[in-house]
Design a protein around this motif. Sequence first.
Motif, mmCIF file in Angstrom:
data_model
loop_
_atom_site.group_PDB
_atom_site.id
_atom_site.type_symbol
_atom_site.label_atom_id
_atom_site.label_comp_id
_atom_site.label_asym_id
_atom_site.label_seq_id
_atom_site.Cartn_x
_atom_site.Cartn_y
_atom_site.Cartn_z
ATOM 1 N N ASP A 132 11.796 11.807 -2.464
ATOM 2 C CA ASP A 132 13.047 12.260 -1.861
ATOM 3 C C ASP A 132 13.031 12.171 -0.339
ATOM 4 O O ASP A 132 13.884 12.740 0.343
ATOM 5 N N ASP A 133 12.040 11.454 0.203
ATOM 6 C CA ASP A 133 11.952 11.249 1.656
ATOM 7 C C ASP A 133 12.815 10.043 2.007
ATOM 8 O O ASP A 133 12.354 8.896 2.012
ATOM 9 N N ARG A 173 14.576 -3.228 -5.479
ATOM 10 C CA ARG A 173 13.433 -2.789 -6.273
ATOM 11 C C ARG A 173 12.685 -1.656 -5.587
ATOM 12 O O ARG A 173 12.168 -0.748 -6.257
ATOM 13 N N VAL A 174 12.606 -1.680 -4.256
ATOM 14 C CA VAL A 174 11.954 -0.583 -3.539
ATOM 15 C C VAL A 174 12.666 0.727 -3.840
ATOM 16 O O VAL A 174 12.041 1.752 -4.138
ATOM 17 N N ARG A 175 14.012 0.692 -3.791
ATOM 18 C CA ARG A 175 14.778 1.913 -4.089
ATOM 19 C C ARG A 175 14.569 2.342 -5.546
ATOM 20 O O ARG A 175 14.467 3.538 -5.844
ATOM 21 N N HIS A 176 14.514 1.360 -6.438
ATOM 22 C CA HIS A 176 14.317 1.664 -7.860
ATOM 23 C C HIS A 176 12.961 2.329 -8.071
ATOM 24 O O HIS A 176 12.858 3.346 -8.780
ATOM 25 N N LEU A 177 11.923 1.780 -7.465
ATOM 26 C CA LEU A 177 10.586 2.357 -7.615
ATOM 27 C C LEU A 177 10.525 3.742 -6.984
ATOM 28 O O LEU A 177 9.932 4.665 -7.558
ATOM 29 N N ALA A 178 11.117 3.903 -5.802
ATOM 30 C CA ALA A 178 11.116 5.209 -5.146
ATOM 31 C C ALA A 178 11.799 6.249 -6.020
ATOM 32 O O ALA A 178 11.366 7.416 -6.096
ATOM 33 N N ASP A 179 12.861 5.839 -6.705
ATOM 34 C CA ASP A 179 13.559 6.750 -7.601
ATOM 35 C C ASP A 179 12.675 7.120 -8.787
ATOM 36 O O ASP A 179 12.599 8.287 -9.189
ATOM 37 N N ALA A 201 0.821 -1.205 0.000
ATOM 38 C CA ALA A 201 0.000 0.000 0.000
ATOM 39 C C ALA A 201 0.858 1.259 0.000
ATOM 40 O O ALA A 201 0.522 2.258 -0.648
ATOM 41 N N GLU A 202 1.978 1.212 0.728
ATOM 42 C CA GLU A 202 2.864 2.386 0.764
ATOM 43 C C GLU A 202 3.529 2.611 -0.593
ATOM 44 O O GLU A 202 3.720 3.754 -1.016
ATOM 45 N N LEU A 203 3.865 1.537 -1.286
ATOM 46 C CA LEU A 203 4.427 1.680 -2.631
ATOM 47 C C LEU A 203 3.381 2.252 -3.586
ATOM 48 O O LEU A 203 3.704 3.055 -4.476
ATOM 49 N N ARG A 204 2.132 1.844 -3.399
ATOM 50 C CA ARG A 204 1.057 2.397 -4.227
ATOM 51 C C ARG A 204 0.884 3.893 -3.955
ATOM 52 O O ARG A 204 0.694 4.685 -4.879
ATOM 53 N N LYS A 205 0.972 4.296 -2.680
ATOM 54 C CA LYS A 205 0.853 5.716 -2.338
ATOM 55 C C LYS A 205 1.955 6.531 -3.014
ATOM 56 O O LYS A 205 1.703 7.633 -3.513
ATOM 57 N N LEU A 206 3.177 5.988 -3.019
ATOM 58 C CA LEU A 206 4.280 6.704 -3.673
ATOM 59 C C LEU A 206 3.991 6.882 -5.167
ATOM 60 O O LEU A 206 4.229 7.951 -5.736
ATOM 61 N N ARG A 207 3.476 5.822 -5.782
ATOM 62 C CA ARG A 207 3.159 5.901 -7.213
ATOM 63 C C ARG A 207 2.062 6.933 -7.467
ATOM 64 O O ARG A 207 2.171 7.755 -8.401
ATOM 65 N N GLU A 208 1.030 6.909 -6.655
ATOM 66 C CA GLU A 208 -0.086 7.818 -6.863
ATOM 67 C C GLU A 208 0.320 9.269 -6.615
ATOM 68 O O GLU A 208 -0.150 10.178 -7.306
ATOM 69 N N ARG A 209 1.209 9.479 -5.636
ATOM 70 C CA ARG A 209 1.691 10.850 -5.402
ATOM 71 C C ARG A 209 2.502 11.345 -6.592
ATOM 72 O O ARG A 209 2.565 12.551 -6.843
ATOM 73 N N ALA A 210 3.121 10.426 -7.296
ATOM 74 C CA ALA A 210 3.886 10.797 -8.492
ATOM 75 C C ALA A 210 2.973 11.039 -9.687
ATOM 76 O O ALA A 210 3.443 11.454 -10.759
#
Length: 280
Positions: free
Chosen positions: A68-69, A57-63, A16-25
């Motif tokens: 930048d958090d 992969r988490v770092r790759h997706l965050a990038d 869910a947190e990875l989805r939130k990062l994607r949606e914020r982008a």
Amino acid sequence: MPARSIVTARQQRLGAELRKLRERAGLTAREAAQASGIAESKISMTEAGRVGVSAERVRHLADQYACDDTGLVEALVGMAAERGRGWWEDCRGKVPAGYLNVAELEHHAAELRTFQTVHMPGLLQTEEQMRGIFASSVPLLSEEQREARVRYRLRRQEVLGEVAYEAVIHEAALRIRAADSKVARSQLLHVLEQSERPQVTVRVVPFDVDGFAGISAPLVYASGPVPQLDTVLVDTKHGGAYLDAEAQLNRYRAMLRTIEKVALGVVESRNFIHHLLQRM
């Protein structure tokens, strides 16, 4: 990697947190797949917690999501890197599945805060208190089911030596007798003993406090490594509800501040419990 047949609340939270990062982008799953070079189905399965995800992969997706958090990203990396079975997995099939999510939440919390209105907090219950509570369960439990729940709850209590724990208990929970007066007295003595531990804080909200309208549902607030990963667990008639949206977290933070304002201080709370004991 095959999809998981069982997804825990913590695995769902990571997705869910990875989805939130994607949606914020501002990216759809398809756009994220194209940008990251990961199959759209894999993005969706990861966000649902159905498949694991590596720290890399988490770092790759965050990038890719321009997050930048650093604190949040590293916390998610830590969640992704978790491997192995927790002790609670040995209880699967012996106690309700929701119980296992509670133990997992407590195990990973940086701090635990709870407010209880009717029952003594599970982490502070005596064995006799547990048996009294489980004996009145609806529908009735078999002796084997009751004993499995008691063993599970006793094992959960080991977290008290590992994490800061603050329990605010309403006077009603202190007075309600799950069994008889002997068990009730032993329970209050146990709470006093536990409150002497360095990492345990116990405070009481008495009946006659001013400025407190009450809160119907007992709750647990589990702090994560960063505030965005905090979790609220609210007891309902149909099991625990896990809340983690920013607005929900802010609401319960404010609620806990209100409760803490009206609760007696630590010393006053111990004196209050001693007074109840004297009247038993």
